[in-house]
Design an enzyme around this catalytic site. Sequence first.
Site, PDB file in Angstrom:
ATOM      1  N   CYS A 528       1.136  -0.825   0.094  1.00  0.00           N
ATOM      2  CA  CYS A 528      -0.207   0.090   0.525  1.00  0.00           C
ATOM      3  C   CYS A 528       0.837   0.988   0.066  1.00  0.00           C
ATOM      4  O   CYS A 528       2.077   1.522   0.508  1.00  0.00           O
ATOM      5  CB  CYS A 528      -0.920   0.420   1.205  1.00  0.00           C
ATOM      6  SG  CYS A 528      -1.789  -1.701   1.188  1.00  0.00           S
ATOM      7  N   GLU A 617       4.003   4.192 -17.196  1.00  0.00           N
ATOM      8  CA  GLU A 617       2.188   4.243 -16.706  1.00  0.00           C
ATOM      9  C   GLU A 617       2.088   5.792 -17.337  1.00  0.00           C
ATOM     10  O   GLU A 617       0.268   5.182 -17.222  1.00  0.00           O
ATOM     11  CB  GLU A 617       2.669   3.721 -15.402  1.00  0.00           C
ATOM     12  CG  GLU A 617       1.548   4.674 -13.794  1.00  0.00           C
ATOM     13  CD  GLU A 617       1.316   4.699 -12.977  1.00  0.00           C
ATOM     14  OE1 GLU A 617       1.615   5.406 -11.987  1.00  0.00           O
ATOM     15  OE2 GLU A 617       2.664   3.690 -12.508  1.00  0.00           O
ATOM     16  N   HIS A 706       9.669  -8.823  -5.387  1.00  0.00           N
ATOM     17  CA  HIS A 706       9.095  -8.799  -5.435  1.00  0.00           C
ATOM     18  C   HIS A 706       8.436 -10.688  -4.593  1.00  0.00           C
ATOM     19  O   HIS A 706       7.119 -10.844  -4.058  1.00  0.00           O
ATOM     20  CB  HIS A 706       7.494  -8.818  -6.136  1.00  0.00           C
ATOM     21  CG  HIS A 706       7.779  -7.555  -6.191  1.00  0.00           C
ATOM     22  ND1 HIS A 706       8.431  -7.156  -7.842  1.00  0.00           N
ATOM     23  CD2 HIS A 706       7.320  -6.187  -6.393  1.00  0.00           C
ATOM     24  CE1 HIS A 706       8.351  -5.638  -7.895  1.00  0.00           C
ATOM     25  NE2 HIS A 706       7.807  -4.680  -6.905  1.00  0.00           N
TER      26      HIS A 706
END
Length: 766
Positions: A528, A617, A706
């Site tokens: 987050c 992005e 990750h």
Amino acid sequence: MTIIHNLGFPRIGADRELKRAQEAYWAGKADRDSLLATGRELRARHWAVQAQAGLQWVPVGDFAWYDQILEWSTLLGAVPARFGQDESAPVELDTLFRMARGRAPSGTPAAACEMTKWFDTNYHYIVPELHPGQTYRIARESLFEQVAEAQALGHRARPVIPGPLTWLWLGKGDAFAQGGAADEGKLALLAALLPVYEQVLQRLAAQGVDWVQIDEPVLVLDLPAAWKKAFADVYARLTVQGPKILLATYFGGIGDALDVVQSLPVHGLHVDLVRAPDQLDAVLAGVQGEQVLSLGIIDGRNVWRADLDRIHAQVQAAAARLKDRLWLAPSCSLLHTPIDLSLEAGLDAELRSWLSFAIQKLDELRLLQALVDGTAGAAEQQALDAARQALRNRAASSRIHRADVAARLADCGTISRNRTPFALRIRSQQQRLGLPAFPTTTIGSFPQTPDIRALRRDWRASTLGDAAYEKAIRAEIERVIRFQEEVGLDVLVHGEPERNDMVEYFGELLAGFAFTAYGWVQSYGSRCVKPPLIFGDVARLAPMTVAWSSYAQSLTDKPVKGMLTGPVTILQWSFVRDDQPRDQTCRQIALALRDEVLDLEKAGITVIQIDEPAFREGLPLRRGDWAAYLDWAVDSFRLSTSGVRDDTQIHTHMCYSEFNDIIQAIAAMDADVITIETSRSNMELLGAFEDFAYPNDIGPGVYDIHSPNVPQENWMVDLMRKAAQRLPAERLWVNPDCGLKTRAWPETRAALESMVHAARTLRQAA
């Protein structure tokens, strides 16, 4: 009466309850029942909030344990063989987590599924893995269980599912690699896929569901003709299965696919009027018979209060024509916004009055409904008056505009962005740095332990003094430097122990930014972020990183990188002011960073990394809009690096991206070294750099940070040999995919030792 509804709600919880439950479960500190209970509690809480706001339905299926595309892939049974899934057995939650994080059923490492950005957002999804002849089935019951769960709580449930064409478009597979996302070969999978969609709709109908939201955001892209044609066949089948279908598009205008969409026999259509307000007249003209039109008129991706009077004027014609067939909603799922502004007691009253988070956006919908229907009572009228006054106050506020920033921006065209050609300046850099072949480095951050986080928290709370804080941070920097020397890395970093987030840290030191306490949004899985609010003109107030970088460099003879976040990424990963063009805000940030770059160079920092993981992005979804964005994005990066010496080496880093489309722009950025994430794609993403003959140095990531997996040396050597087949070996660096902030120290040591050994093996073989 106008109907209000919602396309999806944030799933993480106002205090990141889902994140904590996930990570406790993964660490073995909580059992499955505890994790599932957290999910139930969050869903019940969020459904209640939406029902209380007056929504006709609550969305079901927007909750996900990692991301909604992965949820759907596992429901379809589309699980790669390496995860050991029995083709006839249900797909368990642990399998979903293994796909996301990389684990075989035995607990041994397995390559995690590829992860990439969700359209042009900072949210990530797990890419479906496709292959010819792939079969599908209903392999998980979670969607149906959640529908029953909502109904048992007294809610009217409207399931939300990814559309079949969007799911296929987002998927990848070796057999489809040549055509990429547009490969028509993937359309052959519809024959096996559609029967499962039909079964899902039939089961939902049996549960008493009257509407299903099917998300097809690919309709706002430049779709090939074969893909547009496929929509007619798909929805001719799906609209006869029971529940009515609301076809949802978002993130842009439908554009040249509008004729296709308007010919579909769907019962309702949702369009995004925040991103594409000009499409309303054309969409309205094509509404068929009793078809419902849902207008996305509250911004689902930003936090500024809506101008309800402007929106009311915008939708008046639709309201007069459609009456109870007009639905109003946010532009897209509220997944991309924080949950509740009422928690932000630390924000000053003026700034708070300009904002709207997910719960407040539902309130705005309710007020807009009252405006459209002419039913505003005393309470609604008071709220409308307050909203109007807040907008007037914001427009007139003196804290937004700075004369000094305007003057610098006006003069920035006089600053040269040109550097000496790379082939010449790299010689100066090699002479100054003295690096070996296949130089090793990391992307920047090192593990952020609970002790480090507590240190920053105590300092912010003033329970730890400045001197004690600086001493502790310096001690951590020295620990990180000594660790890197022991491991044998060539270009070091200071580890960033002082930084809470790669954007938030800089925003706190720049004028024009504000920060929330609970403004969390999900980036991927349990990750987050708390984006800053850019509310005014941006300027650097004082040096931001120079002291920490200089101290780190004083501890070692090896070069230590100065670490900055680039202007495009700061822009993309913030909630950006909507009262001026984005390119103007980006150049303001670039000028502030330029000051920092030049100060780092003066302080003796020889390598400066300016990360731009959000560069791809930010690319508009329609190709016709690319050139304008790439012009100002590249210019902003070059503005931030303008003025450095030839022997100062500029690095940049980019995250999971399809680079083919923007490789010329990446080259135009003219960074000396670019590091990219390639391990999950098995170096596939290097194809763009090979085909283009990219001229500068490249560090293709050799292991996935990750995932908790510790990479094997021979695996990394093989990856780099694949890279050397595509690009000159003398221009290759060896590095992880991304920063190490989320990893633990034991796995970090093991992984980096293996990486350094791999680089030495490559040097010996060169």
